[in-house]
Design a protein around this motif. Structure first.
Motif, PDB file in Angstrom:
ATOM      1  N   VAL A  35      81.848  40.549  45.694  1.00  0.00           N
ATOM      2  CA  VAL A  35      82.465  41.571  44.833  1.00  0.00           C
ATOM      3  C   VAL A  35      83.781  41.095  44.218  1.00  0.00           C
ATOM      4  O   VAL A  35      84.190  41.571  43.173  1.00  0.00           O
ATOM      5  N   ALA A  36      84.444  40.110  44.862  1.00  0.00           N
ATOM      6  CA  ALA A  36      85.680  39.554  44.298  1.00  0.00           C
ATOM      7  C   ALA A  36      85.373  38.392  43.352  1.00  0.00           C
ATOM      8  O   ALA A  36      86.282  37.828  42.742  1.00  0.00           O
ATOM      9  N   ASN A  37      84.081  38.032  43.262  1.00  0.00           N
ATOM     10  CA  ASN A  37      83.633  36.960  42.376  1.00  0.00           C
ATOM     11  C   ASN A  37      84.297  35.618  42.700  1.00  0.00           C
ATOM     12  O   ASN A  37      84.806  34.935  41.818  1.00  0.00           O
ATOM     13  N   ILE A  38      84.300  35.273  43.994  1.00  0.00           N
ATOM     14  CA  ILE A  38      84.850  33.988  44.427  1.00  0.00           C
ATOM     15  C   ILE A  38      83.787  33.244  45.249  1.00  0.00           C
ATOM     16  O   ILE A  38      82.910  33.878  45.838  1.00  0.00           O
ATOM     17  N   PRO A  39      83.860  31.918  45.303  1.00  0.00           N
ATOM     18  CA  PRO A  39      82.884  31.169  46.107  1.00  0.00           C
ATOM     19  C   PRO A  39      83.049  31.472  47.597  1.00  0.00           C
ATOM     20  O   PRO A  39      84.165  31.427  48.130  1.00  0.00           O
ATOM     21  N   ALA A  40      81.935  31.781  48.267  1.00  0.00           N
ATOM     22  CA  ALA A  40      81.986  32.144  49.691  1.00  0.00           C
ATOM     23  C   ALA A  40      82.518  31.006  50.556  1.00  0.00           C
ATOM     24  O   ALA A  40      83.108  31.249  51.608  1.00  0.00           O
ATOM     25  N   GLU A  41      82.353  29.747  50.110  1.00  0.00           N
ATOM     26  CA  GLU A  41      82.870  28.636  50.917  1.00  0.00           C
ATOM     27  C   GLU A  41      84.394  28.544  50.882  1.00  0.00           C
ATOM     28  O   GLU A  41      84.993  27.819  51.663  1.00  0.00           O
ATOM     29  N   ARG A  42      85.033  29.320  50.007  1.00  0.00           N
ATOM     30  CA  ARG A  42      86.503  29.335  49.946  1.00  0.00           C
ATOM     31  C   ARG A  42      87.105  30.586  50.586  1.00  0.00           C
ATOM     32  O   ARG A  42      88.323  30.763  50.568  1.00  0.00           O
ATOM     33  N   LEU A  43      86.263  31.450  51.152  1.00  0.00           N
ATOM     34  CA  LEU A  43      86.766  32.633  51.857  1.00  0.00           C
ATOM     35  C   LEU A  43      86.780  32.333  53.357  1.00  0.00           C
ATOM     36  O   LEU A  43      85.745  32.070  53.958  1.00  0.00           O
ATOM     37  N   ILE A 122      92.234  28.752  49.187  1.00  0.00           N
ATOM     38  CA  ILE A 122      91.338  29.626  49.944  1.00  0.00           C
ATOM     39  C   ILE A 122      91.753  31.083  49.784  1.00  0.00           C
ATOM     40  O   ILE A 122      92.854  31.390  49.321  1.00  0.00           O
ATOM     41  N   TYR A 123      90.844  31.930  50.232  1.00  0.00           N
ATOM     42  CA  TYR A 123      91.061  33.369  50.276  1.00  0.00           C
ATOM     43  C   TYR A 123      90.874  33.805  51.718  1.00  0.00           C
ATOM     44  O   TYR A 123      90.144  33.165  52.473  1.00  0.00           O
ATOM     45  N   MET A 124      91.529  34.894  52.102  1.00  0.00           N
ATOM     46  CA  MET A 124      91.303  35.478  53.428  1.00  0.00           C
ATOM     47  C   MET A 124      91.507  36.979  53.350  1.00  0.00           C
ATOM     48  O   MET A 124      92.156  37.483  52.428  1.00  0.00           O
ATOM     49  N   GLU A 125      90.937  37.668  54.325  1.00  0.00           N
ATOM     50  CA  GLU A 125      91.128  39.116  54.407  1.00  0.00           C
ATOM     51  C   GLU A 125      92.618  39.417  54.556  1.00  0.00           C
ATOM     52  O   GLU A 125      93.354  38.680  55.201  1.00  0.00           O
ATOM     53  N   SER A 126      93.028  40.536  53.994  1.00  0.00           N
ATOM     54  CA  SER A 126      94.445  40.924  54.066  1.00  0.00           C
ATOM     55  C   SER A 126      94.713  41.934  55.168  1.00  0.00           C
ATOM     56  O   SER A 126      95.858  42.288  55.422  1.00  0.00           O
ATOM     57  N   GLY A 127      93.643  42.406  55.819  1.00  0.00           N
ATOM     58  CA  GLY A 127      93.792  43.440  56.832  1.00  0.00           C
ATOM     59  C   GLY A 127      93.098  44.736  56.446  1.00  0.00           C
ATOM     60  O   GLY A 127      93.004  45.649  57.244  1.00  0.00           O
ATOM     61  N   ASP A 128      92.642  44.797  55.179  1.00  0.00           N
ATOM     62  CA  ASP A 128      91.851  45.950  54.757  1.00  0.00           C
ATOM     63  C   ASP A 128      90.586  45.452  54.062  1.00  0.00           C
ATOM     64  O   ASP A 128      90.369  44.245  53.955  1.00  0.00           O
TER      65      ASP A 128
END
Length: 154
Positions: A35-43, A122-128
């Motif tokens: 849904v954020a339109n980012i590659p899953a290997e970078r999350l 990379i991307y990561m969850e922010s807590g929400d």
């Protein structure tokens, strides 16, 4: 909520540069990437393990991969997945299932799969479930200086 207070304090203390990326509500890491339109290997997905004796460990893997618990070799303990009821007590400032990929501020050691550290950012969850933190890899490594990089995925 936007960002867990513990994560925000850690980012400020480490003087990290980052962006907050809002996205439609999502329930899983893979769905967040979609849904954020980012590659899953970078999350960066956090998987919390415990030894059933009060010790916890955070394993961080790409959302596109699965943790191989058999590859987790830390302190000669037998690690297993932590149950969800325990997670809410460990990450009081996070929504269940939206744990940021930072173990140290929450009092736990951290292992990171090298598939992630080879990414430029990379991307990561922010807590929400509606925001991701986006940062360059060098900034992430500055945030988690004691994280051990080792193979964690099948």
């Amino acid at each position: 909520m936007r960002m867990a207070a513990t994560l925000q304090r850690s980012l400020e203390r480490a003087h990290c540069q980052f962006d907050l990326v809002p996205h439609p509500h999502s329930a899983t890491s893979l769905e967040s990437a979609r849904v954020a339109n980012i590659p899953a290997e970078r999350l960066a997905k956090s998987v919390i393990l415990d030894d059933r004796h009060g010790h916890f460990l955070m394993a961080v893997v790409p959302a596109s991969r699965h943790l191989d618990v058999g590859k987790v070799r830390k302190d000669a303990r037998q690690w297993q997945l932590t149950n969800e009821a325990t997670l809410s007590g460990l990450f009081k400032d996070c929504e269940l299932g939206a744990v940021p990929a930072v173990g140290e501020p929450y009092g736990m050691n951290m292992l990171v799969d090298p598939t992630l550290t080879r990414q430029k950012d990379i991307y990561m969850e922010s807590g929400d479930h509606e925001n991701l933190v986006h940062m360059r890899m060098d900034e992430f490594l500055k945030l988690v200086p004691d994280a051990e990089v080792c193979e964690l995925c099948h």
